[in-house]
Motif scaffolding. Structure first.
Motif, PDB file in Angstrom:
ATOM      1  N   PHE A  63       0.833  -1.205   0.000  1.00  0.00           N
ATOM      2  CA  PHE A  63       0.000   0.000   0.000  1.00  0.00           C
ATOM      3  C   PHE A  63       0.863   1.250   0.000  1.00  0.00           C
ATOM      4  N   SER A  64       0.255   2.324  -0.471  1.00  0.00           N
ATOM      5  CA  SER A  64       0.826   3.660  -0.311  1.00  0.00           C
ATOM      6  C   SER A  64       0.205   4.295   0.927  1.00  0.00           C
ATOM      7  N   THR A  65       0.958   5.173   1.559  1.00  0.00           N
ATOM      8  CA  THR A  65       0.437   5.887   2.737  1.00  0.00           C
ATOM      9  C   THR A  65       0.261   7.375   2.444  1.00  0.00           C
ATOM     10  N   ILE A  66       0.345   7.730   1.152  1.00  0.00           N
ATOM     11  CA  ILE A  66       0.139   9.123   0.747  1.00  0.00           C
ATOM     12  C   ILE A  66      -0.857   9.164  -0.409  1.00  0.00           C
ATOM     13  N   ALA A  67      -1.435  10.324  -0.648  1.00  0.00           N
ATOM     14  CA  ALA A  67      -2.378  10.487  -1.747  1.00  0.00           C
ATOM     15  C   ALA A  67      -1.637  10.519  -3.079  1.00  0.00           C
ATOM     16  N   LEU A  68      -2.313  10.122  -4.133  1.00  0.00           N
ATOM     17  CA  LEU A  68      -1.737  10.217  -5.470  1.00  0.00           C
ATOM     18  C   LEU A  68      -1.420  11.675  -5.781  1.00  0.00           C
ATOM     19  N   GLY A  69      -0.248  11.882  -6.369  1.00  0.00           N
ATOM     20  CA  GLY A  69       0.180  13.240  -6.685  1.00  0.00           C
ATOM     21  C   GLY A  69       1.046  13.864  -5.627  1.00  0.00           C
ATOM     22  N   ASP A  70       1.148  13.240  -4.448  1.00  0.00           N
ATOM     23  CA  ASP A  70       1.950  13.783  -3.361  1.00  0.00           C
ATOM     24  C   ASP A  70       3.355  13.193  -3.305  1.00  0.00           C
ATOM     25  N   GLY A  71       3.643  12.211  -4.168  1.00  0.00           N
ATOM     26  CA  GLY A  71       4.918  11.512  -4.109  1.00  0.00           C
ATOM     27  C   GLY A  71       5.799  11.746  -5.316  1.00  0.00           C
ATOM     28  N   VAL A  72       6.718  10.806  -5.541  1.00  0.00           N
ATOM     29  CA  VAL A  72       7.751  10.963  -6.565  1.00  0.00           C
ATOM     30  C   VAL A  72       7.426  10.215  -7.864  1.00  0.00           C
ATOM     31  N   ILE A  73       6.343   9.450  -7.886  1.00  0.00           N
ATOM     32  CA  ILE A  73       6.003   8.663  -9.070  1.00  0.00           C
ATOM     33  C   ILE A  73       5.211   9.524 -10.056  1.00  0.00           C
ATOM     34  N   ASP A  74       5.513   9.366 -11.324  1.00  0.00           N
ATOM     35  CA  ASP A  74       4.850  10.149 -12.366  1.00  0.00           C
ATOM     36  C   ASP A  74       3.488   9.530 -12.701  1.00  0.00           C
ATOM     37  N   LEU A 129      -8.147   9.400   0.225  1.00  0.00           N
ATOM     38  CA  LEU A 129      -8.743   8.675  -0.897  1.00  0.00           C
ATOM     39  C   LEU A 129      -9.481   9.639  -1.817  1.00  0.00           C
ATOM     40  N   ARG A 130     -10.189  10.591  -1.236  1.00  0.00           N
ATOM     41  CA  ARG A 130     -10.920  11.574  -2.043  1.00  0.00           C
ATOM     42  C   ARG A 130      -9.954  12.373  -2.917  1.00  0.00           C
ATOM     43  N   ARG A 131      -8.859  12.838  -2.314  1.00  0.00           N
ATOM     44  CA  ARG A 131      -7.886  13.624  -3.074  1.00  0.00           C
ATOM     45  C   ARG A 131      -7.243  12.785  -4.182  1.00  0.00           C
ATOM     46  N   SER A 132      -7.079  11.497  -3.939  1.00  0.00           N
ATOM     47  CA  SER A 132      -6.494  10.619  -4.956  1.00  0.00           C
ATOM     48  C   SER A 132      -7.427  10.446  -6.145  1.00  0.00           C
TER      49      SER A 132
END
Length: 290
Positions: free
Chosen positions: A230-241, A268-271
């Motif tokens: 699992f990820s523990t951060i929202a999509l767009g908040d990390g280093v993956i494109d 989850l909503r932000r993702s």
């Protein structure tokens, strides 16, 4: 592309509790996330979200329907590099998952090799790894074709974690229509691959996506770890494109995808909103702000 969720939202809770939580957050599809052969003591007691592959699949379908949620895939992650053993989840369980999925109209069964655990598996050469993984999938892939199901390989191990490995396994099996890929953005990146390149090269075989983003703390582990769950951060908040992957896949005919994120409803909503901003269309609403 529908955006669903993994049914591991509430710790130590049943499948039904997971469905209740997913529904309350506005999701209308989810993976059958954890599966097992036979019976599970914890699941029987209501403390585990696992589905038995020996259960009546129509009972599971009715449970999902009760909460207005469509099962998108059956997860059958296996120890494909390990020696054949009745105690190791592998070929027999994948074949059960195919029958289970076919009975209730689920198109895709997701599996993978995972990190080798035994000394025997760790000492395999690359060519031996590819052969062992492919050999364990010969019968499931042939069965999937007869049942109208696809077996999807997910980046989650030393073979599936690379573009070359996925291609070599598919080539060894003859690249049938019943064999495809579930792109896991987090696992692909963590294993050392570029998820955008993987999406670009293999897009014609990608039929499902597991969405994860990872923060910079994972950089030091990249190329040495092949799956993080699992990820523990929202999509767009990390280093993956993530946007780069979306740009490649957003116009592909991919029916569903899954958020593999542990966090609160706002995360989850932000993702979901981020995927919408990246051009991924979804019939589901984002979870309401809390």
């Amino acid at each position: 592309m529908k955006i669903g969720v993994f049914l591991l939202i509430e710790p130590f809770a049943s499948v039904e509790v997971q469905l209740q939580r997913a529904k309350s957050m506005g999701f209308d599809c989810a993976d059958i996330t954890d599966t097992n052969s036979g019976g599970s003591m914890l699941a029987t007691a209501g403390f585990s979200p696992t589905v038995s592959l020996d259960d009546n699949p129509f009972e599971v379908k009715r449970l999902f329907e009760q909460y207005g949620i469509q099962p998108s895939t059956v997860c059958a992650h296996a120890g494909l590099l390990e020696p054949s053993n009745p105690a190791t989840y592998a070929t027999a369980e994948i074949m059960k998952a195919i029958r289970f999925a076919a009975a209730i109209g689920i198109r895709d069964v997701v599996t993978t090799d995972m990190d080798p655990k035994s000394t025997w598996a760790k000492n395999l050469s690359y060519a031996e790894q590819v052969f062992v993984v492919a050999e364990k999938l010969v019968a499931p892939v042939a069965m999937a074709a007869d049942y109208g199901v696809r077996v999807l390989l997910e980046p989650h191990g030393p073979v599936t974690g690379s573009i070359r490995g996925l291609q070599d396994v598919m080539d060894r099996l003859g690249s049938p229509e019943s064999l495809g890929i579930n792109l896991d953005t987090g696992n692909a990146w963590l294993g050392g691959a570029d998820p955008v390149e993987m999406a670009t090269v293999l897009k014609d075989k990608i039929h499902h996506v597991h969405w994860k983003d990872l923060d910079e703390q994972w950089e030091s582990k990249r190329g040495t770890v092949f799956g993080c769950g699992f990820s523990t951060i929202a999509l767009g908040d990390g280093v993956i494109d993530i946007k780069g992957v979306c740009d490649v896949l957003k116009n592909r005919d991919i029916k569903s995808s899954t958020l593999e994120i542990i966090g609160d409803e706002d995360m989850l909503r932000r993702s979901v909103e981020y995927l919408h901003e990246c051009g991924v269309k979804s019939s589901a609403t984002a979870p309401a702000p809390v």
